[in-house]
Structures are given as structure tokens and as C-alpha cells.
Design a protein around this motif. Sequence first.
Motif, PDB file in Angstrom:
ATOM      1  N   LYS A  42       0.807  -1.223   0.000  1.00 12.41           N
ATOM      2  CA  LYS A  42       0.000   0.000   0.000  1.00 12.41           C
ATOM      3  C   LYS A  42       0.840   1.272   0.000  1.00 12.41           C
ATOM      4  O   LYS A  42       0.315   2.361  -0.174  1.00 12.41           O
ATOM      5  CB  LYS A  42      -0.927  -0.002   1.211  1.00 12.41           C
ATOM      6  N   ASP A  43       2.142   1.130   0.159  1.00 13.15           N
ATOM      7  CA  ASP A  43       3.022   2.290   0.254  1.00 13.15           C
ATOM      8  C   ASP A  43       3.059   3.085  -1.055  1.00 13.15           C
ATOM      9  O   ASP A  43       2.863   2.534  -2.141  1.00 13.15           O
ATOM     10  CB  ASP A  43       4.446   1.857   0.583  1.00 13.15           C
ATOM     11  N   ALA A  44       3.345   4.377  -0.915  1.00 14.40           N
ATOM     12  CA  ALA A  44       3.538   5.226  -2.089  1.00 14.40           C
ATOM     13  C   ALA A  44       4.839   4.824  -2.778  1.00 14.40           C
ATOM     14  O   ALA A  44       5.762   4.299  -2.145  1.00 14.40           O
ATOM     15  CB  ALA A  44       3.592   6.694  -1.672  1.00 14.40           C
ATOM     16  N   ILE A  45       4.895   5.073  -4.072  1.00 15.01           N
ATOM     17  CA  ILE A  45       6.103   4.790  -4.859  1.00 15.01           C
ATOM     18  C   ILE A  45       6.530   6.093  -5.518  1.00 15.01           C
ATOM     19  O   ILE A  45       5.714   6.800  -6.106  1.00 15.01           O
ATOM     20  CB  ILE A  45       5.824   3.728  -5.943  1.00 15.01           C
ATOM     21  N   HIS A  46       7.801   6.398  -5.414  1.00 16.32           N
ATOM     22  CA  HIS A  46       8.382   7.579  -6.054  1.00 16.32           C
ATOM     23  C   HIS A  46       9.787   7.175  -6.458  1.00 16.32           C
ATOM     24  O   HIS A  46      10.696   7.179  -5.632  1.00 16.32           O
ATOM     25  CB  HIS A  46       8.407   8.763  -5.067  1.00 16.32           C
ATOM     26  N   LYS A  47       9.938   6.727  -7.710  1.00 15.04           N
ATOM     27  CA  LYS A  47      11.237   6.197  -8.094  1.00 15.04           C
ATOM     28  C   LYS A  47      11.500   6.373  -9.576  1.00 15.04           C
ATOM     29  O   LYS A  47      10.583   6.331 -10.384  1.00 15.04           O
ATOM     30  CB  LYS A  47      11.365   4.736  -7.670  1.00 15.04           C
ATOM     31  N   PRO A  48      12.771   6.562  -9.926  1.00 11.92           N
ATOM     32  CA  PRO A  48      13.129   6.602 -11.345  1.00 11.92           C
ATOM     33  C   PRO A  48      13.054   5.199 -11.930  1.00 11.92           C
ATOM     34  O   PRO A  48      13.394   4.218 -11.258  1.00 11.92           O
ATOM     35  CB  PRO A  48      14.565   7.130 -11.344  1.00 11.92           C
ATOM     36  N   VAL A  49      12.573   5.108 -13.157  1.00  9.42           N
ATOM     37  CA  VAL A  49      12.466   3.828 -13.853  1.00  9.42           C
ATOM     38  C   VAL A  49      12.992   3.992 -15.273  1.00  9.42           C
ATOM     39  O   VAL A  49      13.010   5.092 -15.826  1.00  9.42           O
ATOM     40  CB  VAL A  49      11.010   3.300 -13.877  1.00  9.42           C
ATOM     41  N   ASN A  50      13.391   2.896 -15.865  1.00 14.87           N
ATOM     42  CA  ASN A  50      13.928   2.900 -17.209  1.00 14.87           C
ATOM     43  C   ASN A  50      12.816   3.157 -18.222  1.00 14.87           C
ATOM     44  O   ASN A  50      11.770   2.501 -18.192  1.00 14.87           O
ATOM     45  CB  ASN A  50      14.597   1.555 -17.488  1.00 14.87           C
ATOM     46  N   ALA A  51      13.024   4.098 -19.127  1.00 14.77           N
ATOM     47  CA  ALA A  51      12.007   4.440 -20.127  1.00 14.77           C
ATOM     48  C   ALA A  51      11.673   3.264 -21.036  1.00 14.77           C
ATOM     49  O   ALA A  51      10.556   3.183 -21.547  1.00 14.77           O
ATOM     50  CB  ALA A  51      12.466   5.637 -20.953  1.00 14.77           C
ATOM     51  N   LEU A  84       8.346   7.430 -11.806  1.00 12.64           N
ATOM     52  CA  LEU A  84       7.085   6.758 -11.483  1.00 12.64           C
ATOM     53  C   LEU A  84       6.618   7.254 -10.127  1.00 12.64           C
ATOM     54  O   LEU A  84       7.359   7.195  -9.144  1.00 12.64           O
ATOM     55  CB  LEU A  84       7.270   5.239 -11.448  1.00 12.64           C
ATOM     56  N   GLU A  85       5.387   7.754 -10.101  1.00 16.35           N
ATOM     57  CA  GLU A  85       4.785   8.203  -8.848  1.00 16.35           C
ATOM     58  C   GLU A  85       3.442   7.512  -8.677  1.00 16.35           C
ATOM     59  O   GLU A  85       2.566   7.601  -9.550  1.00 16.35           O
ATOM     60  CB  GLU A  85       4.582   9.717  -8.864  1.00 16.35           C
ATOM     61  N   VAL A  86       3.307   6.806  -7.556  1.00 19.03           N
ATOM     62  CA  VAL A  86       2.078   6.097  -7.227  1.00 19.03           C
ATOM     63  C   VAL A  86       1.721   6.503  -5.803  1.00 19.03           C
ATOM     64  O   VAL A  86       2.529   6.319  -4.893  1.00 19.03           O
ATOM     65  CB  VAL A  86       2.258   4.564  -7.309  1.00 19.03           C
ATOM     66  N   PRO A  87       0.533   7.064  -5.598  1.00 19.64           N
ATOM     67  CA  PRO A  87       0.179   7.473  -4.242  1.00 19.64           C
ATOM     68  C   PRO A  87      -0.085   6.256  -3.345  1.00 19.64           C
ATOM     69  O   PRO A  87      -0.367   5.154  -3.832  1.00 19.64           O
ATOM     70  CB  PRO A  87      -1.094   8.296  -4.428  1.00 19.64           C
ATOM     71  N   GLU A  88       0.016   6.480  -2.062  1.00 18.58           N
ATOM     72  CA  GLU A  88      -0.304   5.437  -1.080  1.00 18.58           C
ATOM     73  C   GLU A  88      -1.757   5.015  -1.280  1.00 18.58           C
ATOM     74  O   GLU A  88      -2.632   5.843  -1.524  1.00 18.58           O
ATOM     75  CB  GLU A  88      -0.086   5.994   0.330  1.00 18.58           C
ATOM     76  N   SER A  89      -1.997   3.731  -1.181  1.00 16.82           N
ATOM     77  CA  SER A  89      -3.379   3.261  -1.338  1.00 16.82           C
ATOM     78  C   SER A  89      -3.991   3.011   0.037  1.00 16.82           C
ATOM     79  O   SER A  89      -3.286   2.832   1.027  1.00 16.82           O
ATOM     80  CB  SER A  89      -3.442   2.004  -2.200  1.00 16.82           C
ATOM     81  N   GLU A  90      -5.275   3.033   0.054  1.00  9.87           N
ATOM     82  CA  GLU A  90      -5.991   2.880   1.339  1.00  9.87           C
ATOM     83  C   GLU A  90      -6.188   1.432   1.688  1.00  9.87           C
ATOM     84  O   GLU A  90      -6.213   0.549   0.961  1.00  9.87           O
ATOM     85  CB  GLU A  90      -7.346   3.573   1.249  1.00  9.87           C
TER      86      GLU A  90
END
Length: 90
Positions: A42-51, A84-90
Motif C-alpha cells: 500500500k506504500d507510495a512509490i516515487h522512483k526513477p524507472v527505465n524508459a 514513477l509516482e504512485v500514491p499510497e493506497s488505502e
Amino acid sequence: MSDFGLIKSFDIDNGELDNLSSQQCFVLGYELAQIDSLLSKKDAIHKPVNADNRNRIEAACRESNRPFKLRWLPGDESESWMLLEVPESE
């Protein structure tokens, strides 16, 4: 005896990886496995990823029903990396 099978398709049946080395392909597969693992939490993700993984990462986010933003990494003129940015989920 163990059963082995496909866990997830990489959707690479149309030559998407033909111009990449086996090392680059390994890195893309590892990165995608890491993203899949992060998306299962459920954690947020904020990370560089390969195009080169863009379409596969977008598909993984959609399959996990997680909202996401995938944009070019600021300041990277090579266009090799995305954020890549993914918000925390509930």
C-alpha cells in the motif's frame, strides 16, 4: 517435482527487446519484478524507472488498480529515465 509456469507476461512478442543486450533485458525484467512487488503493497512509490519499461510499468499499474503518474525524469536530457509516482493506497 516442482511445477514451473509463467507468472506474468512481459508482452515482448513483437521484437520490443531486439535491439537490447541480454544484460539490458535482465535489468528491465528485474525492474519490472521490483515494481510489481512495490505495487502489491500500500506504500507510495516515487522512483526513477527505465524508459524502455514504460509500457510494461503502465500495464502493471493498471492491472494493480493503482493510480499513477509516469513522466520524464526532470533534468535528464537522454530520455532514458522516467519518474514513477504512485500514491499510497488505502
